[in-house]
Scaffold this motif. Sequence first.
Motif, mmCIF file in Angstrom:
data_model
loop_
_atom_site.group_PDB
_atom_site.id
_atom_site.type_symbol
_atom_site.label_atom_id
_atom_site.label_comp_id
_atom_site.label_asym_id
_atom_site.label_seq_id
_atom_site.Cartn_x
_atom_site.Cartn_y
_atom_site.Cartn_z
ATOM 1 N N UNK A 104 35.454 45.155 -47.220
ATOM 2 C CA UNK A 104 36.133 46.525 -47.890
ATOM 3 C C UNK A 104 34.850 47.308 -47.724
ATOM 4 N N UNK A 105 34.989 48.516 -46.946
ATOM 5 C CA UNK A 105 33.967 49.506 -46.555
ATOM 6 C C UNK A 105 34.301 50.639 -47.725
ATOM 7 N N UNK A 106 33.152 50.947 -48.248
ATOM 8 C CA UNK A 106 33.459 51.840 -49.543
ATOM 9 C C UNK A 106 32.050 52.877 -49.485
ATOM 10 N N UNK A 107 32.656 54.156 -49.779
ATOM 11 C CA UNK A 107 31.602 55.189 -49.813
ATOM 12 C C UNK A 107 31.401 55.731 -51.247
ATOM 13 N N UNK A 108 30.454 55.900 -51.999
ATOM 14 C CA UNK A 108 30.076 56.258 -53.257
ATOM 15 C C UNK A 108 29.755 57.825 -53.167
ATOM 16 N N UNK A 109 29.348 58.169 -54.463
ATOM 17 C CA UNK A 109 29.122 59.780 -54.899
ATOM 18 C C UNK A 109 28.060 60.304 -53.946
ATOM 19 N N UNK A 110 27.072 59.302 -53.514
ATOM 20 C CA UNK A 110 25.769 59.661 -52.838
ATOM 21 C C UNK A 110 26.268 59.631 -51.427
ATOM 22 N N UNK A 111 27.350 59.455 -50.959
ATOM 23 C CA UNK A 111 27.484 59.528 -49.572
ATOM 24 C C UNK A 111 26.932 58.225 -48.960
ATOM 25 N N UNK A 118 45.533 52.149 -50.411
ATOM 26 C CA UNK A 118 44.257 51.994 -50.844
ATOM 27 C C UNK A 118 43.328 52.800 -49.966
ATOM 28 N N UNK A 119 43.747 52.932 -48.576
ATOM 29 C CA UNK A 119 42.621 53.464 -47.636
ATOM 30 C C UNK A 119 42.704 55.099 -47.992
ATOM 31 N N UNK A 120 41.562 55.623 -48.125
ATOM 32 C CA UNK A 120 41.170 56.949 -48.420
ATOM 33 C C UNK A 120 41.351 57.285 -49.704
ATOM 34 N N UNK A 121 41.970 56.169 -50.884
ATOM 35 C CA UNK A 121 41.906 56.368 -52.061
ATOM 36 C C UNK A 121 40.596 56.625 -52.992
ATOM 37 N N UNK A 135 39.556 44.703 -59.193
ATOM 38 C CA UNK A 135 40.738 45.634 -58.872
ATOM 39 C C UNK A 135 39.862 46.859 -58.785
ATOM 40 N N UNK A 136 40.600 47.775 -57.899
ATOM 41 C CA UNK A 136 40.130 49.242 -57.909
ATOM 42 C C UNK A 136 41.157 50.097 -58.474
ATOM 43 N N UNK A 137 40.687 50.981 -59.458
ATOM 44 C CA UNK A 137 41.611 51.660 -60.157
ATOM 45 C C UNK A 137 41.602 53.476 -59.519
ATOM 46 N N UNK A 174 32.107 55.431 -58.831
ATOM 47 C CA UNK A 174 33.073 56.322 -58.319
ATOM 48 C C UNK A 174 32.952 56.356 -56.514
ATOM 49 N N UNK A 175 34.065 56.356 -56.122
ATOM 50 C CA UNK A 175 33.824 56.448 -54.530
ATOM 51 C C UNK A 175 35.213 56.361 -53.885
ATOM 52 N N UNK A 176 35.201 56.286 -52.546
ATOM 53 C CA UNK A 176 36.277 56.325 -51.771
ATOM 54 C C UNK A 176 36.382 54.966 -50.898
ATOM 55 N N UNK A 177 37.762 54.522 -50.954
ATOM 56 C CA UNK A 177 37.933 52.882 -50.081
ATOM 57 C C UNK A 177 38.234 53.728 -48.619
#
Length: 212
Positions: A131-138, A156-159, A189-191, A116-119
């Motif tokens: 793709x730069x991605x942040x997870x739940x641990x920041x 997708x950005x910010x999703x 894919x990202x959902x 889980x995280x944010x694109x």
Amino acid sequence: MLEQNQKIVLTGDEALDALKEIEYILISLHKMGSFYAEKPGALEEYRKATTDFIDDCAVTQRLSKVRTIISQHFDDSLGDDDLDDIERHFSDLKFWKPDQSLTGKTLETEALEISNGTIQQVTCKRNELLVVFTNQQDEFLLITFHNPIAFKGISAIGAETDGLFKEEELTLSQDAKYITNLENTQSYCFKATTSREIIFTVTSEGYSVEKI
């Protein structure tokens, strides 16, 4: 660039919040540079102090906040190239990456879990899609898709997503099928977290992940 993106308006509070974060980082780094410039032979100490400052004072999170403040006001409608204005403007960025791991071995592919995280950002290059991605641990992760032949994204950005998944079937245009051997490719894919709808899909020869 879209007409509605020609002029971006921030509220006074938003601008002050962004300036505050930038001022903290800029002045702190300036003071560190000035301090260690007067200490002969302190290069390693300066490097460690800089690294500790970035890690301990949440510099990446502060910069991410500034990026969000600015980017949230852009219209992220996709153009004919399946990129929005921000993604297109960033497409020539070359991010830092190591030539090899600390042990001298080739970087391991798909070693880090993408849950889980944010694109945060998508950048398309000639032989890579980043793709730069942040997870739940920041934590910030850089996902590099190697030799991509097709990709598609919808806002997708910010999703917020449930992570990266492999797709069972390849759904490519006929043009894409002509330019590569499908046996060497895989679709990922990202959902979306809430709707479970696919918001971003990449078909490539594989991907690697590293913390940044």
